[in-house]
Write a protein that holds these residues in place. Structure first.
Motif, mmCIF file in Angstrom:
data_model
loop_
_atom_site.group_PDB
_atom_site.id
_atom_site.type_symbol
_atom_site.label_atom_id
_atom_site.label_comp_id
_atom_site.label_asym_id
_atom_site.label_seq_id
_atom_site.Cartn_x
_atom_site.Cartn_y
_atom_site.Cartn_z
ATOM 1 N N TRP A 174 17.215 -12.522 29.917
ATOM 2 C CA TRP A 174 17.167 -13.578 30.920
ATOM 3 C C TRP A 174 18.358 -13.495 31.868
ATOM 4 O O TRP A 174 18.239 -13.781 33.060
ATOM 5 C CB TRP A 174 17.115 -14.948 30.229
ATOM 6 N N ILE A 213 11.838 -18.662 37.807
ATOM 7 C CA ILE A 213 11.149 -19.331 36.701
ATOM 8 C C ILE A 213 9.642 -19.233 36.879
ATOM 9 O O ILE A 213 8.898 -18.993 35.924
ATOM 10 C CB ILE A 213 11.610 -20.798 36.613
ATOM 11 N N TYR A 261 17.159 -12.035 23.901
ATOM 12 C CA TYR A 261 16.528 -12.776 24.980
ATOM 13 C C TYR A 261 17.567 -13.224 26.016
ATOM 14 O O TYR A 261 17.291 -13.226 27.223
ATOM 15 C CB TYR A 261 15.783 -13.994 24.439
ATOM 16 N N THR A 279 13.631 -22.361 24.320
ATOM 17 C CA THR A 279 13.525 -21.592 25.555
ATOM 18 C C THR A 279 12.648 -22.304 26.578
ATOM 19 O O THR A 279 12.975 -22.364 27.766
ATOM 20 C CB THR A 279 12.963 -20.194 25.254
ATOM 21 N N PRO A 334 7.495 -15.262 33.175
ATOM 22 C CA PRO A 334 7.233 -16.058 31.976
ATOM 23 C C PRO A 334 8.080 -15.570 30.811
ATOM 24 O O PRO A 334 8.702 -14.503 30.872
ATOM 25 C CB PRO A 334 5.757 -15.812 31.708
ATOM 26 N N ILE A 335 8.131 -16.353 29.748
ATOM 27 C CA ILE A 335 8.670 -15.851 28.494
ATOM 28 C C ILE A 335 7.838 -14.638 28.094
ATOM 29 O O ILE A 335 6.621 -14.655 28.246
ATOM 30 C CB ILE A 335 8.583 -16.950 27.420
ATOM 31 N N TYR A 376 12.085 -25.491 26.797
ATOM 32 C CA TYR A 376 12.795 -26.652 27.329
ATOM 33 C C TYR A 376 13.914 -26.232 28.283
ATOM 34 O O TYR A 376 14.157 -26.892 29.302
ATOM 35 C CB TYR A 376 13.358 -27.502 26.202
ATOM 36 N N ARG A 405 13.879 -23.734 30.250
ATOM 37 C CA ARG A 405 13.248 -23.436 31.538
ATOM 38 C C ARG A 405 12.921 -24.726 32.278
ATOM 39 O O ARG A 405 13.120 -24.838 33.490
ATOM 40 C CB ARG A 405 11.965 -22.633 31.322
ATOM 41 N N TYR A 406 12.391 -25.693 31.537
ATOM 42 C CA TYR A 406 12.038 -26.985 32.118
ATOM 43 C C TYR A 406 13.269 -27.646 32.737
ATOM 44 O O TYR A 406 13.249 -28.103 33.873
ATOM 45 C CB TYR A 406 11.439 -27.854 31.007
ATOM 46 N N TRP A 407 14.329 -27.665 31.970
ATOM 47 C CA TRP A 407 15.514 -28.390 32.428
ATOM 48 C C TRP A 407 16.218 -27.631 33.542
ATOM 49 O O TRP A 407 16.769 -28.227 34.467
ATOM 50 C CB TRP A 407 16.460 -28.628 31.246
ATOM 51 N N ILE A 443 5.484 -27.048 29.004
ATOM 52 C CA ILE A 443 6.733 -27.196 29.770
ATOM 53 C C ILE A 443 7.372 -25.853 30.092
ATOM 54 O O ILE A 443 8.295 -25.787 30.901
ATOM 55 C CB ILE A 443 7.759 -28.098 29.046
ATOM 56 N N ARG A 499 14.356 -28.457 36.590
ATOM 57 C CA ARG A 499 14.703 -29.795 37.062
ATOM 58 C C ARG A 499 16.060 -29.795 37.763
ATOM 59 O O ARG A 499 16.255 -30.459 38.789
ATOM 60 C CB ARG A 499 14.698 -30.760 35.874
#
Lengths: 305, 305, 305, 305, 305
Positions: free
Chosen positions: D80, C202, D76, C74, C206-207, C76, C78-80, C259, C83
């Motif tokens: 989301w 994002i 989840y 999860t 948060p998670i 990662y 969000r990170y990707w 991340i 990006r």
């Protein structure tokens, strides 16, 4: 594609059609024979007792699970994406023809050439993906001049989309299609082009070969070592368990190999023949043409090609 | 990209091309040598018997599975997204050229400059992604004035999309392209821009470096401790099992590293050369240009670049 | 973002930059110290031998794997996604400017105000996401009247998109932009708005906090109990194994935390500074402005902010 | 939604807010009490020693991992997706209002009725999803005639999108909006309709109930049998381990149940109130209206509704 | 679809509705009976003690987890995609009708025929997916001429989309719909066509049959061998554990089979009846028609069809 009613749970244990047992029989027999030999020799090779127990197999299970799980889900994802792309062929052909019939102000039958090119597009794509000869289907659907233009082309389906665009051009230049409506009609053409590109991508780019090598080796080394690790604890049950485990590994690998290239003609591959016929039938029905009756499958026929 | 028919299951156990064994040989030999030493010394270091069994490895397997599974699926997702983006280059170039040929009312050959810019765009993107010199391909496809404008530019593919837009502008201003049709033609241009941005994203943003460090360390500590944990139970089989396990770990890591950066020139990377040539060939065929014959691959050649 | 050539496999075992070891050192030392104490006391607390073995840890591994695997993938994702959204900023700014330069019939320099607003939009979004002061960048790019309008606004990037829309309005009202082309130009504006909304999502969601609590507790209880479960079997190796396992857990948790919020300024976060500069440079190049030379990174500099 | 700075790693072990411990306390106490009883009785029930060890739990772990992992990731994903849909409400409202302000040539204040309907749409959707009364918000934002039309409607948000469309109709009929621009403005309306449909889908279709039953039963049978399987090996530590394992299972199930229905008002649910207010504030800012100051959260307040 | 408030955690252990226990009872009883027999005979068959322990089951767990996890997530993905496609039917019907009411300048009631065709489209699709007779619903909604045209058609929903397009054609030819607005209205029609194609895809393409065979066999062989592997260690608890494990396997398989084909009428299948009615109600409300009161579900009724 295998189409059959789900058998009763007892019968399902013994079906052969749709199982991959025939394909993996040689390996399975080889591994089981080895297990029998190891059991008879009590795990000794040339008088030397191979010292092994179950621990290494439990540790190797870690990477094996990653390998097999990845292979399986990736193969299925390719299969399902291919099916979705073929669904788009049906969907977008219908949308384009719908607009050709309602947003172009031509005489009756005006949209027929477009519909024929769309049908030819789907058939040509099928032939390209399977490496078969499209001439028969093209001649059946298109006038000779179109067939000549296509003959020898390297990317026939792409040319057929161009020819569909040329039909639009002719309508616009004849004043039957308002320029403001053109973007609406180019949209499904674009999506047909995307479906074509997607099919070419799946057909042309396999899962990296190195994965297949790694999985193959890991499975075989695992199965060859396994009887030595089990024989002390399981005795005469060793060959049964080895055969069972080997079956699950080999079957998973074989099925992955089969559906990874979903455009082939193996039993679990996509039914491109049936789907091309469905596109053609649906477009003909929209044109108001009578459909030939559907021939019921022969008794016992369960594989669509 | 490795293109080869799937070898027979027996031969596949021993192929070297497409395997990563050559790359990981040093580590593999080092770890195996350590395992041999541990076996010979019965797990003693300086007269001290290292007390270990298989339990810690089974517990560490938990995070190791998360690390390796994540690394593997993320690397493959990057590989496949990159392939999909290159598929979009083909698809959208075709769509744009199809409309240029049918929705712009110019004389024969009118769309050629656009087609040339699209070909140059694909080649320039390939050179940018691989850090090679695009001059040769640009000079081959574009007039000198365009080459000068591009020389020294930092974002050449983006400029080439702008120049494709300028062709549209010229057609519109010349009255050959109705403004109402412009949105339809800007759509594939936008999608080419998205494909370009996607490639730049994958090329410019690696998987966070910390992952690589964590995975690397965990694998190596695992492999170094492993012989001490197995030697009591497995005796002389210890080096065999350690080598086998280390092979699966190192191979998975090496393959992940290779396909994580899919635009390189390693054996499993994408065949950008072949794909650029395919875009050029398909556009040329749409223009009605004769295609050069496809040169069959040299015997034994199995890697497309 | 850490940009460095992949070190040699031996050196990679000992890098500190890019590792999370410094951050998790306190916990790691605490847990290892506990393991040393348990080893010295042979698992006794107040003369009572704690009865534990490895079984509970193998059972707890089940939920722990779900927790950690979920957290990792999860974070990662969000990170990707973040990006990818920043990639869309680049892509869609280029598309909009391309159309402003080719589909709007203005004098040279006509599109400059739009380009400036797009650059300001990207910088303003970066400042909003990081909670820094955008005034410097806005003053550098926009006329004073625009800066005043933005001063004190709560949603500056959204206002800048509105101002980009106002440029379109002015062009249309001046007769330089045909209404039929407006939809093509509003499309990238919409996608910029979607990228903005995605970043806000994002950054603002948060998670669920409860996950972090559950994972944190499970890891710590696991690590505190672990030495009692291993000491009987592993003796003096207990602290080594506990430290190794704790390292993998803590590192995975720490990297996930880092991340998960990809817009920060920690080493593995996204290089928003570099990406904003790239958008600005690419738009300037499209306008024909000369770009300042790229300053090479200082030797040893491996973190982009 | 819980918004709080991440506490120090030591404090995080003991937080109660954001933990699910209060909710699962009854079950947790019951299971732990059972484990204590089993420990005291040395695993005997009515003088009969229940023969169990850890093996069954390790085997059951297989399906349990599938159940829990599936439940967790599906819940989840719903959470989301719901958050993403609410992000689309913000994004597309802004896009539509941006075009209303720049592509419709009306007097100042012309776009206000549209903005009000969009705000009312978001509030009405929130009330529909939570089953609360929207009258207050509607009366605050809309004229009486609109409120009457909405009163008693079953699908209020859908009607409000229709009313937004009617504003477009009025502008077009008044000559303030060129027909060629209408498609650009209908696009965000369509996407608002999709976001609405997505929210209705998540709210109206739970994860199949049978999953919940299966997971629930498996967890409870597991936890009830567990002390019998551990007591021989762990003795007095049995209740500690059982409580720990049960905590992870129950917590995972409880959190899944909570975020599976993300539109509720439990601590980890989405902050619909805050998000509706944000949409309203952002649209007001675009209209040039002054925003009320943001009231800082009360000290210690960490849950947004 | 099962709609019920989540029962109390104690009651949930014993619910029958929504459980799959009734369906899998025969297999469950057979396997448990076998386990009882094995326990009574102390694992001997014809005086021969079958040598087995838990190790093989732990190894087989590897592939079994891959099989079951894959089957479960794939089945649910099909279920959820089907639900999403039906959500699109609602969403896009509303969008199209919204534009028909606001962007077509007809007299009151002008849009009614379109609305009727959209309602008929949804009902016809439901009947096609379930293999039931659509005549009743078609006659209720459409004039006789339309019903005759549809009678005997093979792809009725596709024809109804064509007829919706014909309504657009009539409006455009009557001058009530500007050509520039046509693309906006064709967009939701295209998306309805895509939803239709997606439903046809899911209904017509099962998960490859070979998976079902492999999973089925692996589960049954596992369950048949299991008592022999447990009886030495667990004695009289063997049947309890075998029954528990078999329950989780069989239930997972049965639920997968149920939701894999989401358009059926089993308890966990999609509520197509309720969803078709909701589309009709929402469209009627937009037309300003009075809705019939919603009949509350009968007490105890928890399954929507």
């Amino acid at each position: 594609m295998i189409i059959r009613p789900r058998p009763h749970w007892l019968r399902m244990l013994f079906v052969l059609r749709g199982s991959v047992v025939p394909q993996i029989a040689p390996q399975l027999i080889a591994v089981t024979a080895l297990a029998v030999a190891v059991t008879v020799l009590h795990g000794q090779v040339l008088q030397w007792k191979i010292p092994l127990n179950f621990v290494p197999f439990s540790l190797i299970g870690l990477t094996l699970a990653i390998f097999l799980g990845f292979r399986n889900s990736t193969s299925y994802a390719r299969y399902w994406e291919a099916r979705t792309l073929w669904g788009a062929l049906l969907t977008e052909s219908r949308s384009l023809l719908r607009m050709a019939l309602t947003q172009v102000d031509g005489p009756p039958g005006n949209a027929q050439p477009l519909a024929r090119r769309l049908m030819a597009f789907v058939h040509a794509l099928r032939h390209q993906l399977r490496g078969t000869d499209p001439t028969g289907d093209l001649r059946r659907l298109l006038p000779d001049s179109d067939c000549e233009r296509l003959a020898g082309a390297r990317y026939q389906p792409a040319l057929l989309l161009l020819m569909a665009g040329e039909w639009l051009q002719a309508q616009r230049q004849a004043g039957r299609l308002a320029p403001a409506i053109v973007p609406a009609m180019e949209a499904p053409l674009d999506r047909l082009s995307q479906a074509l590109g997607g099919c070419e991508r799946i057909a042309g780019t396999p899962i990296p070969f190195t994965y297949a090598v790694m999985i193959h080796r890991t499975i075989y080394i695992y199965c060859i070592l396994l009887p030595f690790g089990l024989v002390d604890a399981l005795g005469l049950m060793t060959p049964v368990i080895v055969a069972f485990l080997a079956y699950t590994f080999f079957a998973l690998e074989a099925l992955g190999t089969e559906i990874e290239e979903p455009f082939g003609t193996e039993p679990n591959d996509l039914a491109l023949d049936a789907m091309s016929a469905a596109v053609e039938a649906s477009l003909r029905e929209m044109l108001g043409e009578a459909l030939p009756p559907v021939s019921p499958p022969a008794p016992g026929q369960i594989v669509l090609t």
